[in-house]
Write a protein that holds these residues in place. Sequence first.
Motif, PDB file in Angstrom:
ATOM      1  N   ALA A  27       0.881  -1.170   0.000  1.00  0.00           N
ATOM      2  CA  ALA A  27       0.000   0.000   0.000  1.00  0.00           C
ATOM      3  C   ALA A  27       0.915   1.215   0.000  1.00  0.00           C
ATOM      4  O   ALA A  27       1.595   1.497   0.983  1.00  0.00           O
ATOM      5  N   TRP A  28       0.957   1.911  -1.126  1.00  0.00           N
ATOM      6  CA  TRP A  28       1.759   3.130  -1.215  1.00  0.00           C
ATOM      7  C   TRP A  28       0.809   4.260  -0.872  1.00  0.00           C
ATOM      8  O   TRP A  28       0.060   4.746  -1.711  1.00  0.00           O
ATOM      9  N   VAL A  29       0.800   4.635   0.387  1.00  0.00           N
ATOM     10  CA  VAL A  29      -0.238   5.504   0.928  1.00  0.00           C
ATOM     11  C   VAL A  29       0.134   6.977   0.791  1.00  0.00           C
ATOM     12  O   VAL A  29       1.206   7.397   1.228  1.00  0.00           O
ATOM     13  N   SER A  30      -0.782   7.724   0.186  1.00  0.00           N
ATOM     14  CA  SER A  30      -0.596   9.168   0.110  1.00  0.00           C
ATOM     15  C   SER A  30      -1.600   9.848   1.029  1.00  0.00           C
ATOM     16  O   SER A  30      -2.759   9.432   1.119  1.00  0.00           O
ATOM     17  N   THR A  31      -1.103  10.852   1.731  1.00  0.00           N
ATOM     18  CA  THR A  31      -1.920  11.643   2.642  1.00  0.00           C
ATOM     19  C   THR A  31      -1.514  13.096   2.478  1.00  0.00           C
ATOM     20  O   THR A  31      -0.587  13.421   1.747  1.00  0.00           O
ATOM     21  N   ASN A  39       2.301  13.746   1.740  1.00  0.00           N
ATOM     22  CA  ASN A  39       3.096  12.666   2.335  1.00  0.00           C
ATOM     23  C   ASN A  39       2.872  11.410   1.515  1.00  0.00           C
ATOM     24  O   ASN A  39       1.766  11.161   1.039  1.00  0.00           O
ATOM     25  N   LEU A  40       3.917  10.611   1.380  1.00  0.00           N
ATOM     26  CA  LEU A  40       3.847   9.379   0.601  1.00  0.00           C
ATOM     27  C   LEU A  40       4.734   8.347   1.274  1.00  0.00           C
ATOM     28  O   LEU A  40       5.915   8.609   1.524  1.00  0.00           O
ATOM     29  N   ALA A  41       4.176   7.176   1.599  1.00  0.00           N
ATOM     30  CA  ALA A  41       4.951   6.142   2.284  1.00  0.00           C
ATOM     31  C   ALA A  41       4.386   4.754   1.975  1.00  0.00           C
ATOM     32  O   ALA A  41       3.173   4.586   1.869  1.00  0.00           O
ATOM     33  N   PRO A  42       5.274   3.747   1.846  1.00  0.00           N
ATOM     34  CA  PRO A  42       4.829   2.383   1.564  1.00  0.00           C
ATOM     35  C   PRO A  42       4.636   1.551   2.833  1.00  0.00           C
ATOM     36  O   PRO A  42       5.384   1.692   3.801  1.00  0.00           O
TER      37      PRO A  42
END
Length: 192
Positions: A27-31, A39-42
């Motif tokens: 899940a490459w989550v963008s917030t 913000n972008l984090a896997p």
Amino acid sequence: MELDVSELSVQETYLRMVQMITPRPIAWVSTESKDGVANLAPFSFFSGIGANPPTLCFAPANNPDGSPKDTLENIRQTGQFAVNIVSEATAEAMHQSADPVAPEVDEFELVGVSGIRCVKIAVPRVEQAIATMECTLHSTIGLGTGPGGANLVIGNVVYFHLDDALADEKVLKTIGRVGRRHYTKIDQTFQL
């Protein structure tokens, strides 16, 4: 080899789990923060939960100092996030986005991907992603505290984006995580 979890450090436990639970989707989550910083984090502790309602979950662990990750803080503040699906073309940027950076750093810019606005939520998504799920927060559950403490984020999927060229594909050519820094690509499948 026999290992009693109560005798292992958090890091040793994590390394055994990522060795055994494979392949893991990413899940490459963008917030976006309440101040408007992207913000972008896997996260590879990620799964779909159900289709009615469409629900998914992922589990961001706490930072080494025990504080929550920016992703979790942003979701708690805004109630929104997008899960971008990773392919081989976006793998390097995804991996780079795992590096810890200050909350005021726009990670889309940092890793060289384009952010494009979602339809139903006020969060950017990765334009280069082959698919994205827009989500609203259902709930968060703190499962642990301190460094590496687990948190479960449950989201309701409210909108899908899928690359038009892939709309008829039965299986998307995604990548998964199979170790700490090791990945696999889905390029061979079989049917039973």
